[in-house]
Write a protein that holds these residues in place. Sequence first.
Motif, PDB file in Angstrom:
ATOM      1  N   GLU A  84      21.264  44.815  36.488  1.00  0.00           N
ATOM      2  CA  GLU A  84      23.101  45.295  36.979  1.00  0.00           C
ATOM      3  C   GLU A  84      23.973  44.380  37.468  1.00  0.00           C
ATOM      4  N   ASP A  85      23.094  44.151  38.825  1.00  0.00           N
ATOM      5  CA  ASP A  85      23.898  43.687  39.664  1.00  0.00           C
ATOM      6  C   ASP A  85      24.370  42.064  39.259  1.00  0.00           C
ATOM      7  N   GLY A  86      23.574  41.671  38.439  1.00  0.00           N
ATOM      8  CA  GLY A  86      23.862  39.909  37.854  1.00  0.00           C
ATOM      9  C   GLY A  86      24.692  39.418  37.345  1.00  0.00           C
ATOM     10  N   ARG A  87      24.498  41.617  36.238  1.00  0.00           N
ATOM     11  CA  ARG A  87      25.292  40.817  35.042  1.00  0.00           C
ATOM     12  C   ARG A  87      26.936  40.992  35.498  1.00  0.00           C
ATOM     13  N   LEU A  88      27.446  41.967  36.140  1.00  0.00           N
ATOM     14  CA  LEU A  88      28.296  41.869  36.757  1.00  0.00           C
ATOM     15  C   LEU A  88      29.281  40.797  37.365  1.00  0.00           C
ATOM     16  N   TYR A  89      27.761  40.184  38.077  1.00  0.00           N
ATOM     17  CA  TYR A  89      29.157  39.126  39.607  1.00  0.00           C
ATOM     18  C   TYR A  89      28.980  38.306  37.776  1.00  0.00           C
ATOM     19  N   SER A  90      28.424  37.870  37.246  1.00  0.00           N
ATOM     20  CA  SER A  90      28.627  37.352  36.069  1.00  0.00           C
ATOM     21  C   SER A  90      29.621  37.616  35.430  1.00  0.00           C
ATOM     22  N   ASP A  91      29.253  38.762  35.404  1.00  0.00           N
ATOM     23  CA  ASP A  91      30.878  39.509  33.610  1.00  0.00           C
ATOM     24  C   ASP A  91      32.266  38.961  35.042  1.00  0.00           C
ATOM     25  N   LEU A  92      31.869  39.239  36.277  1.00  0.00           N
ATOM     26  CA  LEU A  92      33.442  38.867  37.496  1.00  0.00           C
ATOM     27  C   LEU A  92      33.924  37.468  37.519  1.00  0.00           C
ATOM     28  N   GLN A  93      32.814  36.609  37.364  1.00  0.00           N
ATOM     29  CA  GLN A  93      32.862  34.973  37.278  1.00  0.00           C
ATOM     30  C   GLN A  93      33.625  34.538  36.140  1.00  0.00           C
ATOM     31  N   THR A  94      33.035  34.860  34.811  1.00  0.00           N
ATOM     32  CA  THR A  94      33.914  34.746  34.049  1.00  0.00           C
ATOM     33  C   THR A  94      34.811  35.140  33.582  1.00  0.00           C
ATOM     34  N   MET A  95      35.721  36.570  33.700  1.00  0.00           N
ATOM     35  CA  MET A  95      36.879  36.937  34.407  1.00  0.00           C
ATOM     36  C   MET A  95      37.993  36.311  34.930  1.00  0.00           C
ATOM     37  N   ARG A  96      37.139  36.205  36.149  1.00  0.00           N
ATOM     38  CA  ARG A  96      38.163  35.279  36.832  1.00  0.00           C
ATOM     39  C   ARG A  96      38.565  34.055  36.725  1.00  0.00           C
ATOM     40  N   ASN A  97      37.539  33.006  35.978  1.00  0.00           N
ATOM     41  CA  ASN A  97      38.137  31.599  35.369  1.00  0.00           C
ATOM     42  C   ASN A  97      39.070  31.756  34.435  1.00  0.00           C
ATOM     43  N   ASN A  98      38.758  33.332  33.283  1.00  0.00           N
ATOM     44  CA  ASN A  98      39.902  33.525  32.266  1.00  0.00           C
ATOM     45  C   ASN A  98      40.831  33.350  32.733  1.00  0.00           C
ATOM     46  N   SER A  99      40.977  34.312  34.328  1.00  0.00           N
ATOM     47  CA  SER A  99      42.335  34.788  34.282  1.00  0.00           C
ATOM     48  C   SER A  99      43.046  33.645  35.328  1.00  0.00           C
ATOM     49  N   ASP A 100      42.323  33.086  35.616  1.00  0.00           N
ATOM     50  CA  ASP A 100      42.837  31.986  36.161  1.00  0.00           C
ATOM     51  C   ASP A 100      43.362  30.819  35.712  1.00  0.00           C
TER      52      ASP A 100
END
Length: 137
Positions: A84-100
């Motif tokens: 779940e920690d790995g998924r969270l990190y991956s999801d956060l990266q995707t979210m950050r890329n989308n929002s930035d």
Amino acid sequence: MGLNNEERQIIVGLEYEKAVKTIAQIPALQKYGYWDNIANRLYYAVFHAVNALLINDGHPVNTHRGVMALFGNYYIRTGIFASEDGRLYSDLQTMRNNSDYNCSYDAREKEIEPMIEPAKMLIDKVGNYLKLCDKKE
């Protein structure tokens, strides 16, 4: 050129401190509803914590993708940290890329807010791991 143990610990401390300071910005951003900024801050808080982890254990840190891959290989697959920690990190990266980088994307509270506590918990887990590593030496 490699780092000696003292240099490594200084950099680890600075990276982890950056993670803690970055996650601490979240409440101020929430107050104004800056969800794109929160997505960015959440990702970078976790990124800096994971950098601290990797540097602590002598793994070279070069790119954002590389950091994620090393985290997966050395800490998720080995069971040191949960999948779940790995998924969270991956999801956060995707979210950050989308929002930035995606001008048609606006981060929303309903998708970002549920990631705040897990991100804080992951940063705390890294901090606990680093303390355990200090005790081994």
